[in-house]
Design a protein around this motif. Structure first.
Motif, PDB file in Angstrom:
ATOM      1  N   VAL A   1       0.836  -1.205   0.000  1.00  0.00           N
ATOM      2  CA  VAL A   1       0.000   0.000   0.000  1.00  0.00           C
ATOM      3  C   VAL A   1       0.868   1.252   0.000  1.00  0.00           C
ATOM      4  O   VAL A   1       0.619   2.188  -0.769  1.00  0.00           O
ATOM      5  N   ALA A   2       1.892   1.281   0.849  1.00  0.00           N
ATOM      6  CA  ALA A   2       2.775   2.445   0.904  1.00  0.00           C
ATOM      7  C   ALA A   2       3.485   2.652  -0.436  1.00  0.00           C
ATOM      8  O   ALA A   2       3.651   3.791  -0.894  1.00  0.00           O
ATOM      9  N   THR A   3       3.887   1.551  -1.079  1.00  0.00           N
ATOM     10  CA  THR A   3       4.548   1.653  -2.388  1.00  0.00           C
ATOM     11  C   THR A   3       3.606   2.214  -3.437  1.00  0.00           C
ATOM     12  O   THR A   3       3.972   3.095  -4.227  1.00  0.00           O
ATOM     13  N   GLY A   4       2.362   1.701  -3.464  1.00  0.00           N
ATOM     14  CA  GLY A   4       1.387   2.195  -4.436  1.00  0.00           C
ATOM     15  C   GLY A   4       1.085   3.665  -4.244  1.00  0.00           C
ATOM     16  O   GLY A   4       0.999   4.426  -5.224  1.00  0.00           O
ATOM     17  N   ILE A   5       0.931   4.100  -3.000  1.00  0.00           N
ATOM     18  CA  ILE A   5       0.647   5.516  -2.737  1.00  0.00           C
ATOM     19  C   ILE A   5       1.839   6.387  -3.143  1.00  0.00           C
ATOM     20  O   ILE A   5       1.672   7.475  -3.714  1.00  0.00           O
ATOM     21  N   ALA A   6       3.056   5.907  -2.861  1.00  0.00           N
ATOM     22  CA  ALA A   6       4.249   6.670  -3.235  1.00  0.00           C
ATOM     23  C   ALA A   6       4.339   6.836  -4.749  1.00  0.00           C
ATOM     24  O   ALA A   6       4.703   7.915  -5.245  1.00  0.00           O
ATOM     25  N   ILE A   7       4.012   5.791  -5.504  1.00  0.00           N
ATOM     26  CA  ILE A   7       4.040   5.877  -6.970  1.00  0.00           C
ATOM     27  C   ILE A   7       3.031   6.909  -7.468  1.00  0.00           C
ATOM     28  O   ILE A   7       3.335   7.748  -8.331  1.00  0.00           O
ATOM     29  N   LEU A   8       1.805   6.852  -6.924  1.00  0.00           N
ATOM     30  CA  LEU A   8       0.778   7.820  -7.330  1.00  0.00           C
ATOM     31  C   LEU A   8       1.180   9.239  -6.943  1.00  0.00           C
ATOM     32  O   LEU A   8       0.909  10.190  -7.700  1.00  0.00           O
ATOM     33  N   LEU A   9       1.831   9.389  -5.802  1.00  0.00           N
ATOM     34  CA  LEU A   9       2.258  10.715  -5.372  1.00  0.00           C
ATOM     35  C   LEU A   9       3.355  11.264  -6.276  1.00  0.00           C
ATOM     36  O   LEU A   9       3.364  12.461  -6.607  1.00  0.00           O
ATOM     37  N   LEU A  10       4.269  10.396  -6.678  1.00  0.00           N
ATOM     38  CA  LEU A  10       5.325  10.829  -7.607  1.00  0.00           C
ATOM     39  C   LEU A  10       4.737  11.311  -8.926  1.00  0.00           C
ATOM     40  O   LEU A  10       5.205  12.300  -9.512  1.00  0.00           O
ATOM     41  N   GLN A  11       3.724  10.624  -9.407  1.00  0.00           N
ATOM     42  CA  GLN A  11       3.105  11.001 -10.673  1.00  0.00           C
ATOM     43  C   GLN A  11       2.317  12.300 -10.569  1.00  0.00           C
ATOM     44  O   GLN A  11       2.227  13.053 -11.547  1.00  0.00           O
ATOM     45  N   ALA A  12       1.752  12.581  -9.379  1.00  0.00           N
ATOM     46  CA  ALA A  12       0.909  13.764  -9.214  1.00  0.00           C
ATOM     47  C   ALA A  12       1.707  14.998  -8.807  1.00  0.00           C
ATOM     48  O   ALA A  12       1.146  16.101  -8.790  1.00  0.00           O
ATOM     49  N   SER A  13       2.990  14.845  -8.482  1.00  0.00           N
ATOM     50  CA  SER A  13       3.794  15.969  -8.000  1.00  0.00           C
ATOM     51  C   SER A  13       4.710  16.474  -9.104  1.00  0.00           C
ATOM     52  O   SER A  13       5.093  15.731 -10.016  1.00  0.00           O
ATOM     53  N   ASP A  14       5.092  17.740  -8.993  1.00  0.00           N
ATOM     54  CA  ASP A  14       6.089  18.306  -9.902  1.00  0.00           C
ATOM     55  C   ASP A  14       7.393  18.497  -9.131  1.00  0.00           C
ATOM     56  O   ASP A  14       7.519  18.095  -7.976  1.00  0.00           O
ATOM     57  N   ALA A  15       8.359  19.121  -9.761  1.00  0.00           N
ATOM     58  CA  ALA A  15       9.676  19.262  -9.149  1.00  0.00           C
ATOM     59  C   ALA A  15       9.639  20.087  -7.867  1.00  0.00           C
ATOM     60  O   ALA A  15      10.448  19.876  -6.954  1.00  0.00           O
ATOM     61  N   ILE A  16       8.691  21.022  -7.779  1.00  0.00           N
ATOM     62  CA  ILE A  16       8.631  21.899  -6.611  1.00  0.00           C
ATOM     63  C   ILE A  16       7.901  21.225  -5.446  1.00  0.00           C
ATOM     64  O   ILE A  16       8.309  21.341  -4.284  1.00  0.00           O
ATOM     65  N   THR A  17       6.818  20.523  -5.740  1.00  0.00           N
ATOM     66  CA  THR A  17       5.974  19.966  -4.675  1.00  0.00           C
ATOM     67  C   THR A  17       6.364  18.547  -4.275  1.00  0.00           C
ATOM     68  O   THR A  17       5.823  18.020  -3.293  1.00  0.00           O
ATOM     69  N   LEU A  18       7.284  17.910  -5.022  1.00  0.00           N
ATOM     70  CA  LEU A  18       7.602  16.510  -4.736  1.00  0.00           C
ATOM     71  C   LEU A  18       8.173  16.325  -3.333  1.00  0.00           C
ATOM     72  O   LEU A  18       7.715  15.459  -2.574  1.00  0.00           O
ATOM     73  N   ALA A  19       9.169  17.115  -2.974  1.00  0.00           N
ATOM     74  CA  ALA A  19       9.826  16.952  -1.671  1.00  0.00           C
ATOM     75  C   ALA A  19       8.854  17.161  -0.500  1.00  0.00           C
ATOM     76  O   ALA A  19       8.762  16.325   0.401  1.00  0.00           O
ATOM     77  N   PRO A  20       8.104  18.280  -0.465  1.00  0.00           N
ATOM     78  CA  PRO A  20       7.162  18.447   0.663  1.00  0.00           C
ATOM     79  C   PRO A  20       6.066  17.380   0.696  1.00  0.00           C
ATOM     80  O   PRO A  20       5.649  16.960   1.781  1.00  0.00           O
ATOM     81  N   ASN A  21       5.618  16.940  -0.480  1.00  0.00           N
ATOM     82  CA  ASN A  21       4.595  15.891  -0.493  1.00  0.00           C
ATOM     83  C   ASN A  21       5.130  14.582   0.087  1.00  0.00           C
ATOM     84  O   ASN A  21       4.422  13.877   0.825  1.00  0.00           O
ATOM     85  N   LEU A  22       6.376  14.253  -0.234  1.00  0.00           N
ATOM     86  CA  LEU A  22       6.979  13.035   0.316  1.00  0.00           C
ATOM     87  C   LEU A  22       7.167  13.142   1.829  1.00  0.00           C
ATOM     88  O   LEU A  22       6.978  12.157   2.557  1.00  0.00           O
ATOM     89  N   VAL A  23       7.541  14.327   2.304  1.00  0.00           N
ATOM     90  CA  VAL A  23       7.701  14.528   3.744  1.00  0.00           C
ATOM     91  C   VAL A  23       6.367  14.326   4.459  1.00  0.00           C
ATOM     92  O   VAL A  23       6.291  13.660   5.504  1.00  0.00           O
ATOM     93  N   ILE A  24       5.294  14.887   3.896  1.00  0.00           N
ATOM     94  CA  ILE A  24       3.969  14.736   4.495  1.00  0.00           C
ATOM     95  C   ILE A  24       3.551  13.264   4.509  1.00  0.00           C
ATOM     96  O   ILE A  24       3.009  12.763   5.496  1.00  0.00           O
ATOM     97  N   LEU A  25       3.830  12.556   3.402  1.00  0.00           N
ATOM     98  CA  LEU A  25       3.482  11.133   3.337  1.00  0.00           C
ATOM     99  C   LEU A  25       4.256  10.326   4.377  1.00  0.00           C
ATOM    100  O   LEU A  25       3.687   9.447   5.049  1.00  0.00           O
ATOM    101  N   ILE A  26       5.531  10.626   4.531  1.00  0.00           N
ATOM    102  CA  ILE A  26       6.352   9.900   5.515  1.00  0.00           C
ATOM    103  C   ILE A  26       5.842  10.154   6.930  1.00  0.00           C
ATOM    104  O   ILE A  26       5.757   9.230   7.756  1.00  0.00           O
ATOM    105  N   LEU A  27       5.496  11.407   7.232  1.00  0.00           N
ATOM    106  CA  LEU A  27       4.958  11.724   8.562  1.00  0.00           C
ATOM    107  C   LEU A  27       3.632  10.998   8.801  1.00  0.00           C
ATOM    108  O   LEU A  27       3.369  10.501   9.905  1.00  0.00           O
ATOM    109  N   LEU A  28       2.811  10.933   7.767  1.00  0.00           N
ATOM    110  CA  LEU A  28       1.527  10.236   7.888  1.00  0.00           C
ATOM    111  C   LEU A  28       1.733   8.755   8.163  1.00  0.00           C
ATOM    112  O   LEU A  28       1.102   8.174   9.064  1.00  0.00           O
TER     113      LEU A  28
END
Length: 283
Positions: A191-218
């Motif tokens: 599940v974590a892998t699938g969500i990470a893949i979808l997040l990578l596809q939905a993020s751009d170069a600027i929002t990728l890092a903060p989105n990954l941080v939020i996902l890791i905290l969650l």
């Protein structure tokens, strides 16, 4: 304490073995182990039930008479057929105490699982089937995430998590020593892998890092709740993987999955803050 459970002689108890003019045996007896030695001297062929009864009666064991009122309220369950066994199972499931769980599991998933358990228990390999289904749904969910189908992927991951939840509920009455559920752990990784893949596809170069941080905290918060599930005060709002996946799925239906990440993180964070606040206030 030695004890022989009986019921007073009546028409509805004809199938129970008779002890004397007034009482019949309910098939339940508590005996000292030393009494069993006397069973060796019983002549000819004998069955264990009659031998236990004869030993208890000859030893003048105290008797506990179960009244008609207590029999009617289910103090002793008289199971005679598959129909009465199914009725007994359904009654016990209804009497199960309500789990301290979030609203999704408590009001939707657990009632549905309780309805399905009597049928699942009749299928010997049902836990294995659910195990295969859960892992297969997780793997296919990752594949569909790789192709960019967020709604289909999240649906598969959510259904796979529900399947694992059902499998865990099937063995709650087992008396065997519980071991670590590697299927649940593997599904969480999928599940974590699938969500990470979808997040990578939905993020751009600027929002990728903060989105990954939020996902890791969650994910870290979910792991914390999983390790210490009894510490949270607000059990009805406690987030878990299924609830988070449902939030992601609803967000993907109406917009990008990143909205779901923000909503789930905000929901999880608020539940943690409220839990800590109540712990300090009540402690």
């Amino acid at each position: 304490q030695e004890l022989l459970f009986t019921v007073l002689h009546a028409e509805e108890y004809q199938e129970f073995e008779r002890i004397d003019l007034n009482q019949r045996w309910l098939g339940i007896v508590s005996l000292n182990a030393s009494r069993l030695v006397a069973m060796i001297d019983i002549p000819d062929e004998w069955e264990i039930g009659s031998a236990l009864l004869r030993t208890a009666v000859q030893a003048d064991c105290p008797r506990a008479i179960i009244s008609d009122r207590r029999m009617g309220s289910g103090a002793i369950s008289h199971i005679q057929s598959e129909v009465s066994a199914a009725q007994f199972t359904r009654r016990k499931l209804r009497e199960m105490p309500v789990e301290k769980d979030n609203f999704l599991n408590r009001f939707l998933l657990r009632p549905l699982i309780k309805r399905s358990l009597p049928r699942l228990w009749t299928i010997k390999s049902a836990p294995q089937y659910l195990q295969i289904f859960s892992l297969a749904a997780g793997l296919v969910g990752i594949l569909t995430a790789g192709f960019g189908h967020s709604i289909a992927s999240l649906t598969l991951l959510f259904v796979g998590s529900v399947g694992q939840f059902t499998r865990a509920s099937m063995v709650q009455f087992d008396s065997v020593v519980k071991i670590r559920d590697w299927t649940g752990l593997a599904l969480n990784v999928l599940v974590a892998t699938g969500i990470a893949i979808l997040l990578l596809q939905a993020s751009d170069a600027i929002t990728l890092a903060p989105n990954l941080v939020i996902l890791i905290l969650l994910l870290a918060h979910l792991l914390l709740l999983r390790a210490k599930p009894n510490n949270i005060r607000l059990a009805l709002t406690k987030p878990d993987m299924r609830l988070v996946l449902l939030i992601f799925l609803l967000a993907s239906i109406f917009g990008p999955i990143t909205y779901g990440i923000y909503a789930a993180a905000l929901y999880s964070g608020l539940s943690l803050v409220l839990d800590r606040y109540l712990t300090k206030k009540l402690g």
